[in-house]
Design a protein around this motif. Structure first.
Motif, mmCIF file in Angstrom:
data_model
loop_
_atom_site.group_PDB
_atom_site.id
_atom_site.type_symbol
_atom_site.label_atom_id
_atom_site.label_comp_id
_atom_site.label_asym_id
_atom_site.label_seq_id
_atom_site.Cartn_x
_atom_site.Cartn_y
_atom_site.Cartn_z
ATOM 1 N N THR A 10 39.562 -28.893 38.210
ATOM 2 C CA THR A 10 40.127 -28.732 39.550
ATOM 3 C C THR A 10 39.688 -27.355 40.073
ATOM 4 N N PRO A 11 40.064 -26.966 41.277
ATOM 5 C CA PRO A 11 39.708 -25.619 41.734
ATOM 6 C C PRO A 11 40.272 -24.492 40.863
ATOM 7 N N ALA A 12 41.210 -24.798 39.994
ATOM 8 C CA ALA A 12 41.789 -23.784 39.109
ATOM 9 C C ALA A 12 40.934 -23.584 37.869
ATOM 10 N N VAL A 13 40.613 -22.333 37.582
ATOM 11 C CA VAL A 13 40.009 -21.959 36.305
ATOM 12 C C VAL A 13 41.170 -21.490 35.436
ATOM 13 N N THR A 14 41.530 -22.275 34.433
ATOM 14 C CA THR A 14 42.748 -22.018 33.688
ATOM 15 C C THR A 14 42.487 -21.988 32.187
ATOM 16 N N VAL A 15 43.046 -20.970 31.527
ATOM 17 C CA VAL A 15 42.866 -20.751 30.094
ATOM 18 C C VAL A 15 44.221 -20.380 29.492
ATOM 19 N N ALA A 16 44.501 -20.882 28.289
ATOM 20 C CA ALA A 16 45.755 -20.534 27.622
ATOM 21 C C ALA A 16 45.557 -20.527 26.118
ATOM 22 N N LEU A 17 46.296 -19.653 25.444
ATOM 23 C CA LEU A 17 46.381 -19.661 23.987
ATOM 24 C C LEU A 17 47.763 -20.185 23.631
ATOM 25 N N PHE A 18 47.794 -21.258 22.859
ATOM 26 C CA PHE A 18 49.032 -22.001 22.607
ATOM 27 C C PHE A 18 49.321 -22.038 21.117
ATOM 28 N N ASP A 19 50.541 -21.675 20.745
ATOM 29 C CA ASP A 19 50.998 -21.760 19.357
ATOM 30 C C ASP A 19 51.589 -23.146 19.136
ATOM 31 N N ALA A 20 50.853 -24.007 18.436
ATOM 32 C CA ALA A 20 51.290 -25.392 18.272
ATOM 33 C C ALA A 20 52.547 -25.507 17.429
ATOM 34 N N GLU A 21 52.730 -24.640 16.468
ATOM 35 C CA GLU A 21 53.920 -24.710 15.620
ATOM 36 C C GLU A 21 55.167 -24.275 16.375
ATOM 37 N N ALA A 22 55.045 -23.229 17.171
ATOM 38 C CA ALA A 22 56.193 -22.739 17.951
ATOM 39 C C ALA A 22 56.368 -23.509 19.249
ATOM 40 N N GLY A 23 55.316 -24.232 19.683
ATOM 41 C CA GLY A 23 55.390 -24.989 20.923
ATOM 42 C C GLY A 23 55.463 -24.128 22.162
ATOM 43 N N ARG A 24 54.707 -23.027 22.174
ATOM 44 C CA ARG A 24 54.774 -22.148 23.344
ATOM 45 C C ARG A 24 53.433 -21.496 23.634
ATOM 46 N N VAL A 25 53.259 -21.114 24.883
ATOM 47 C CA VAL A 25 52.063 -20.409 25.334
ATOM 48 C C VAL A 25 52.206 -18.930 24.990
ATOM 49 N N LEU A 26 51.194 -18.378 24.324
ATOM 50 C CA LEU A 26 51.219 -16.958 23.983
ATOM 51 C C LEU A 26 50.642 -16.107 25.110
ATOM 52 N N ALA A 27 49.654 -16.636 25.809
ATOM 53 C CA ALA A 27 49.054 -15.920 26.942
ATOM 54 C C ALA A 27 48.290 -16.935 27.786
ATOM 55 N N ALA A 28 48.197 -16.669 29.076
ATOM 56 C CA ALA A 28 47.511 -17.615 29.967
ATOM 57 C C ALA A 28 46.939 -16.873 31.168
ATOM 58 N N ARG A 29 45.880 -17.433 31.721
ATOM 59 C CA ARG A 29 45.279 -16.940 32.950
ATOM 60 C C ARG A 29 44.940 -18.135 33.831
ATOM 61 N N GLU A 30 45.156 -17.992 35.137
ATOM 62 C CA GLU A 30 44.780 -19.048 36.076
ATOM 63 C C GLU A 30 44.308 -18.412 37.365
ATOM 64 N N ARG A 35 34.583 -22.193 43.666
ATOM 65 C CA ARG A 35 33.165 -21.842 43.643
ATOM 66 C C ARG A 35 32.791 -20.868 42.535
ATOM 67 N N ARG A 36 33.758 -20.472 41.675
ATOM 68 C CA ARG A 36 33.441 -19.411 40.700
ATOM 69 C C ARG A 36 33.857 -19.786 39.269
ATOM 70 N N HIS A 37 33.807 -21.087 38.965
ATOM 71 C CA HIS A 37 34.204 -21.505 37.621
ATOM 72 C C HIS A 37 33.397 -20.785 36.539
ATOM 73 N N GLY A 38 32.070 -20.797 36.684
ATOM 74 C CA GLY A 38 31.220 -20.192 35.673
ATOM 75 C C GLY A 38 31.420 -18.693 35.559
ATOM 76 N N GLU A 39 31.698 -18.042 36.662
ATOM 77 C CA GLU A 39 31.881 -16.591 36.674
ATOM 78 C C GLU A 39 33.215 -16.177 36.071
ATOM 79 N N LEU A 40 34.241 -16.988 36.262
ATOM 80 C CA LEU A 40 35.597 -16.594 35.883
ATOM 81 C C LEU A 40 36.034 -17.044 34.489
ATOM 82 N N LEU A 41 35.400 -18.081 33.949
ATOM 83 C CA LEU A 41 35.951 -18.695 32.745
ATOM 84 C C LEU A 41 35.942 -17.780 31.522
ATOM 85 N N MET A 42 34.790 -17.249 31.127
ATOM 86 C CA MET A 42 34.746 -16.438 29.904
ATOM 87 C C MET A 42 35.545 -15.142 30.019
ATOM 88 N N PRO A 43 35.530 -14.440 31.168
ATOM 89 C CA PRO A 43 36.431 -13.288 31.279
ATOM 90 C C PRO A 43 37.905 -13.674 31.116
#
Length: 227
Positions: A10-30, A35-43
């Motif tokens: 989607t227009p959102a470039v979204t990344v998250a680190l998720f602790d599967a055992e605790a069932g929670r997001v440790l950090a996220a960026r959106e 138009r900037r998926h490639g530019e924004l994803l790895m940072p």
């Protein structure tokens, strides 16, 4: 196990680190920028790992949104996930982007998810509840499915864009994909022993850019075409 999830369907470039055992997001960026998926994803990946105080060596698996979505944006996330997985010898799991949106919505009644497919169309799917898809995904013009989706809540940017076809649109629910929600879906399926999707794209239609057909061949000068 830590899951590194990302989505660019989607227009959102979204990344998250998720602790599967605790069932929670440790950090996220959106970041919403179509138009900037490639530019924004790895940072964004670097920022999420830094915020959580972890590295790729701590990640147990990758989760990537498989769409449906526009060709160019969708493949950015899939190629990046494949590259990271290959570099670190990590499994890469696919999750339908619409399933992630449905999970984030949290509804416990039948509803519809729709994202913008451009060309005056939507990518959409039907759900019995937040974790049970019963129809789709598909791509259609909103007017063609208006009767079918009538009377049900709807969420997603596609539904918001065509309220005449989705009168039950919920503006209070997410419009774009969430990597944290994708990871939660993957973690639930892994814990239940359910199979996850392969990390292959759900394009549903051909890309906008394609090789032209019927063009006239031009013979280079001096190629031997004599009188």
């Amino acid at each position: 196990m830590l899951l590194l999830a990302l989505d660019t369907a989607t227009p959102a470039v979204t990344v998250a680190l998720f602790d599967a055992e605790a069932g929670r997001v440790l950090a996220a960026r959106e970041r919403v920028d179509a138009r900037r998926h490639g530019e924004l994803l790895m940072p964004s990946v670097d920022a999420v790992l830094t915020e959580a105080g972890r590295g790729l060596g701590d990640v147990g698996a990758l989760v990537v949104g498989t769409g449906p979505g526009p060709y160019t944006g969708l493949r950015v996330g899939l190629v990046t996930a494949a590259a990271l997985g290959a570099a670190r010898d990590l499994p890469v799991h696919g999750v339908c982007t619409l399933d992630g949106l449905a999970h984030a919505g949290g509804l416990r009644e039948p509803f519809v998810v729709a994202t913008d497919a451009r060309r005056k169309e939507v990518y959409w799917a039907e759900y019995a509840d937040a974790d049970t898809r019963i129809g789709g995904p598909a791509v259609d013009r909103p007017a063609e499915i208006a009767e079918r989706v009538a009377g049900r809540p709807a969420l997603g940017a596609g539904a918001a864009l065509y309220p005449e076809a989705f009168p039950g649109v919920r503006a209070d629910l997410p419009a774009h994909a969430s990597a944290g929600a994708l990871a939660a879906v993957a973690a639930r399926r892994l814990a239940a022993g359910e199979p996850l999707d392969a990390p292959t794209p759900l394009y549903l239609r051909r890309p906008d850019a394609r090789e032209p057909a019927g063009y006239k061949a031009v013979t280079p000068a001096g190629s031997g075409g004599g009188r």
